[in-house]
Enzyme design. Sequence first.
Site, PDB file in Angstrom:
ATOM      1  N   LYS A  42      29.915  -9.326  19.897  1.00  0.00           N
ATOM      2  CA  LYS A  42      29.307  -8.633  18.790  1.00  0.00           C
ATOM      3  C   LYS A  42      30.117  -8.852  17.513  1.00  0.00           C
ATOM      4  O   LYS A  42      29.579  -8.916  16.433  1.00  0.00           O
ATOM      5  CB  LYS A  42      29.260  -7.140  19.106  1.00  0.00           C
ATOM      6  CG  LYS A  42      27.949  -6.508  18.738  1.00  0.00           C
ATOM      7  CD  LYS A  42      27.871  -5.106  19.279  1.00  0.00           C
ATOM      8  CE  LYS A  42      26.855  -4.297  18.507  1.00  0.00           C
ATOM      9  NZ  LYS A  42      25.590  -5.001  18.224  1.00  0.00           N
ATOM     10  N   ASP A  73      41.585  -1.199  23.798  1.00  0.00           N
ATOM     11  CA  ASP A  73      40.342  -1.686  24.421  1.00  0.00           C
ATOM     12  C   ASP A  73      40.703  -2.365  25.730  1.00  0.00           C
ATOM     13  O   ASP A  73      40.181  -3.427  26.080  1.00  0.00           O
ATOM     14  CB  ASP A  73      39.591  -2.652  23.503  1.00  0.00           C
ATOM     15  CG  ASP A  73      38.145  -2.878  23.963  1.00  0.00           C
ATOM     16  OD1 ASP A  73      37.678  -2.129  24.852  1.00  0.00           O
ATOM     17  OD2 ASP A  73      37.494  -3.799  23.459  1.00  0.00           O
TER      18      ASP A  73
HETATM   19  P1  ADP Z   1      35.679  -9.944  21.646  1.00  0.00           P
HETATM   20  O1  ADP Z   1      36.096  -9.013  20.563  1.00  0.00           O
HETATM   21  O2  ADP Z   1      34.454 -10.706  21.333  1.00  0.00           O
HETATM   22  O3  ADP Z   1      35.640  -9.287  23.003  1.00  0.00           O
HETATM   23  P2  ADP Z   1      37.863 -11.489  22.769  1.00  0.00           P
HETATM   24  O4  ADP Z   1      39.165 -11.725  22.108  1.00  0.00           O
HETATM   25  O5  ADP Z   1      37.870 -10.559  23.934  1.00  0.00           O
HETATM   26  O6  ADP Z   1      36.825 -11.042  21.652  1.00  0.00           O
HETATM   27  O7  ADP Z   1      37.297 -12.884  23.223  1.00  0.00           O
HETATM   28  C1  ADP Z   1      36.048 -13.006  23.854  1.00  0.00           C
HETATM   29  C2  ADP Z   1      36.148 -13.895  25.068  1.00  0.00           C
HETATM   30  O8  ADP Z   1      36.604 -15.188  24.710  1.00  0.00           O
HETATM   31  C3  ADP Z   1      37.137 -13.391  26.088  1.00  0.00           C
HETATM   32  O9  ADP Z   1      36.556 -12.509  26.986  1.00  0.00           O
HETATM   33  C4  ADP Z   1      37.581 -14.653  26.776  1.00  0.00           C
HETATM   34  O10 ADP Z   1      36.677 -15.019  27.788  1.00  0.00           O
HETATM   35  C5  ADP Z   1      37.489 -15.681  25.665  1.00  0.00           C
HETATM   36  N1  ADP Z   1      38.812 -15.875  25.033  1.00  0.00           N
HETATM   37  C6  ADP Z   1      39.300 -15.247  23.948  1.00  0.00           C
HETATM   38  N2  ADP Z   1      40.536 -15.678  23.641  1.00  0.00           N
HETATM   39  C7  ADP Z   1      40.841 -16.613  24.562  1.00  0.00           C
HETATM   40  C8  ADP Z   1      41.986 -17.451  24.801  1.00  0.00           C
HETATM   41  N3  ADP Z   1      43.063 -17.401  24.013  1.00  0.00           N
HETATM   42  N4  ADP Z   1      41.943 -18.293  25.844  1.00  0.00           N
HETATM   43  C9  ADP Z   1      40.857 -18.345  26.642  1.00  0.00           C
HETATM   44  N5  ADP Z   1      39.760 -17.600  26.474  1.00  0.00           N
HETATM   45  C10 ADP Z   1      39.736 -16.739  25.448  1.00  0.00           C
END
Ligand code: ADP
Length: 515
Positions: free
Chosen positions: A263, A404
């Site tokens: 989102k 979170d």
């Molecule tokens: P959001 O605020 O959309 O939840 P996130 O930081 O949790 O943002 O990132 C969303 C998704 O992207 C994560 O659930 C993960 O699957 C992937 N992701 C984010 N950062 C990384 C990373 N450094 N390495 C691998 N996958 C990542």
Amino acid sequence: MDSVGVAAAAPDAGPGPAWQNKCPWGAPSTTSISCSLADVMSEQLAKELQLEEENAAFPEVVAAAEGPFITGENIDTSSDLMLAQMLQMEFDREYDAQLRREEKKINGDSKVSISFENYRKVHPYDSDSSEDEVDWQDTRHDPYRADKPTTTPRRGFIGKGKDITTKHDEVVCGRKNTARMENFAPEFQVGDGIGMDLKLSNQVFNALKQHAYSEERRSARLHEKKEHSTAEKAVDPKTRLLLYKMVNSGMLETITGCISTGKESVVFHAYGGNTTEDKVIPPECAIKVFKTTLNEFKNRDKYIKDDYRFKDRFSKLNPRKIIRMWAEKEMHNLTRMQNAGIPCPQVVILKKHVLVMSFIGQDQVPAPKLKDVTLSSEDMKKAYYQILNMMQQLYRECNLVHADLSEYNMLWHDGKVWLIDVSQSVEPTHPHGLEFLFRDCKNVSQFFQKGGVAEALNERELFNAVSGLNITADNEVDFQAEIEALEKMNEDHVQNHGKKLSMFSSDGDPPIYDE
Ligand code: ADP
Ligand code: MN
């Protein structure tokens, strides 16, 4: 389960503090804040809302346009859809080329010319880059910590003395870009199958046709919004330009595709480019683009507004800058975690609302979230103790509460748990910091208790073990009330004395406060 002792690294909890017996501000009020906050930040809820919204707004597109790179959960590179999309890209290119030819023919040498730009399928880069010259985030320090976080030297050249080659060197640049542009189509949802010998079944052909229709509608929508927002599945032209520059400068080799659309952010995978003397670029990177669709962030104001680290700046900023601040916050928080040795992505660079970090995973496949991975009971137990430790480190060494934390934001990689998604993390003395911590504890306890870890503390024990506080209430409502009373006491102290109490410390291991 309640009787299980506090785990290994837990501090000695001191005797109950005085406020517990008698609160000088009267009975703590149990306002509705906690449940609304839970709603605001819950990753699960966000996912559901996102789905709902997408289904309602673009039912036909979601089905067709979710590319193999979009889902993150079920990457299926053999899907017909991927073939369809690759072909669609090719069709679009040909269509645009044809359009350009017609445009030329019609305009000829005429002084007044007409443009078909709006009819193009693949919209070109926005060339307005004036704003991009100011990398204001890069020079900022973590306003809380004395030690500097990773800064980003603005080095736009290679070599020494007269052998210097700047990034503006046209020949070098031109060559590099031609090679790279292939992999950098504007919508990112391309595979590298162009030029492959593809054979189509009827089924694929129909899917392709369907996709062509929906793409057309999507393209029209994108065009409408392009000046204002990061689109649902792609990125806005300004962001694209930022990403392009990262590839252009050689910092990134290629951006391969999208691994997650949430989102509030879109995450891409990229292969790292050249490591320079002052910057080590990991072989694989994750690029988190914070969405510039402003309304998504409205609900989050309270996290940053109440975070005193950002207080002074908040009121003066426009919404676009506030979004950059989320990215900045994530960068600072990751840096703190890195310094404490907590497994988490390493920050590579921050440019406006785009954060580049190391990729957790391998060969373009992101590490699975804890919620999606099936662990042996031994690994599950290991993961639990690791998380307990990380939460304590986060609290004491980084002076942070994740805010979170759940199986959605923990990745399982290399036999251990990695923490991600810390843009909303706050310090424990944030006006709602302890409530956030309690919610984190609830998520963690529930997940591991359901997962069969007999040693898992319940949420109240976990809260005390992490914070070093000694809240004795034996039910959730009273516990929550005491937490809020603590927060209020601290806020009142800030009002009266202009600084925070260090009451969140146990006598054993106080968190570090710089004031
Ligand atoms: P959001 O605020 O959309 O939840 P996130 O930081 O949790 O943002 O990132 C969303 C998704 O992207 C994560 O659930 C993960 O699957 C992937 N992701 C984010 N950062 C990384 C990373 N450094 N390495 C691998 N996958 C990542
Ligand atoms: Mn997340």
